[in-house]
Design an enzyme around this catalytic site. Structure first.
Site: not given
Ligand code: 13P
Length: 250
Positions: A166, A172, A9, A94, A212, A96, A11
Site C-alpha cells: 500500500e 485515501g 478495510n 497498516h 484508492s 496509519e 478502518k
Molecule cells: P483507500 O482504499 O481508502 O485508499 O484505503 C486503502 C487502505 O488503506 C486499505 O488498507
C-alpha cells in the site's frame, strides 16, 4: 492462475447496526465469486460481522492485534481474543498505524508472529511514502520493511500470511498507483521474498495492492501479473461498490 483475495478495510467506520445491514446487502451480491472475500472491521463490530458471515463465503478480519497473550497493555487486543470471537484474519502494520501510533518494523514483526502463533492469518502492510518515492527510495524502503518485518518468519508461517503493498501516497487520496507502478512494486517485493524463501514460496505468496482501489480501476489493477488482489478502504464501505470490485476479476 491464482484466484484473487479481495479484502475490505473499514478502518474506524460503521457501528453494529450498519454492520448488520452491510452484510445483509453484500452477501447475495458476492455469493457466487471464486475470489476470497475478507472484511476487516472495527473490534466492536467483529461479533456482528462473524455472525452475519457464518456459513457464507465471507471471511472476517480485525485491524490490529497485540504481541502478548495478556497483561498490562491498556487498549490492546490479544490474538487469542480475536480467535475466540471467530476472526480468521488480522491486518498488521497498516501505514496509519505506522504513522499515527508509532508502529515500527519490529512491532509489526512481533504482532505478526503473535497472530500466527494464535492461528490467525495476518495481512501485513508495507509501502513507501510520497517523499520516499520521489527521492528514489521505494525499493530500499520495501526491502527494509520485508527484511526486518519478516525477520524470523519461517517459510511455513509465510504460507499463512498475506502481504499488502500500500503506497502511502495512494491511500485515501484518490491517487491510485498506475497498473504498472503497482505491478512493478509487487514484483520487486516478491523478488525480495524469493531471495530469502525461494521462488516457489514467493510465487505462492498473495501480495495485494491497496490505495484508492475502486470499482472503476480494480479490473485493470487485478489483471496485472503480480497483483494477487486488493486491500480496499473507502470503497469497501458500500456493498455495491465492494461487490463490483469482487466481480471485476472472474
Ligand atoms: P483507500 O482504499 O481508502 O485508499 O484505503 C486503502 C487502505 O488503506 C486499505 O488498507
Amino acid at each position: 492462475m491464482k484466484n484473487k483475495i479481495i479484502a475490505g478495510n473499514w478502518k474506524m467506520n460503521k457501528n453494529r447496526a450498519e454492520t448488520e445491514s452491510f452484510f445483509a446487502e453484500l452477501l447475495p451480491l458476492v455469493a457466487d465469486t471464486r475470489n476470497t472475500v475478507i472484511l476487516c472491521v472495527p473490534f466492536t463490530d467483529l461479533c456482528k460481522a462473524v455472525k452475519s458471515a457464518q456459513g457464507t463465503n465471507i471471511h472476517i478480519g480485525a485491524q490490529n492485534c497485540h504481541w502478548k497473550e495478556s497483561g498490562a497493555f491498556t487498549g490492546e487486543i490479544a490474538p487469542s481474543m480475536l480467535v475466540e470471537t471467530g476472526v480468521e484474519y488480522v491486518i498488521v502494520g497498516h501505514s496509519e498505524r505506522r504513522t499515527y501510533f508509532g508502529e515500527t518494523d519490529a512491532t509489526v514483526l512481533a504482532r505478526t508472529k503473535a497472530a500466527l502463533n494464535a492461528g490467525l492469518k495476518p495481512i501485513v502492510c508495507i509501502g513507501e511514502t510520497l517523499q520516499e518515492r520521489q527521492s528514489g527510495k521505494t525499493e530500499e524502503v520495501l526491502k527494509r520493511q520485508v527484511t526486518e518485518g519478516f525477520a524470523d518468519i519461517s517459510a511455513e508461517e509465510l504460507g499463512r500470511t498475506v502481504v499488502a503493498y500500500e503506497p502511502v501516497w495512494a491511500i485515501g487520496t484518490g491517487v491510485t498507483a498506475t497498473d504498472e507502478q503497482a505491478n512493478d512494486a509487487i514484483k520487486y517485493v516478491r523478488s525480495v521474498f524469493a531471495e530469502k524463501y525461494g521462488k516457489a514460496v514467493a510465487d505462492k505468496l498473495f501480495i495485494l495492492y491497496g490505495g484508492s482501489m475502486n470499482d472503476g480501476n480494480a479490473a485493470n489493477l487485478l489483471a496485472m501479473s503480480d497483483v494477487d488482489g486488493g486491500l480496499i478502504g473507502g470503497a469497501s464501505l458500500v456493498p455495491q461498490k465492494f461487490a463490483a470490485i469482487v466481480h471485476s476479476h472472474r
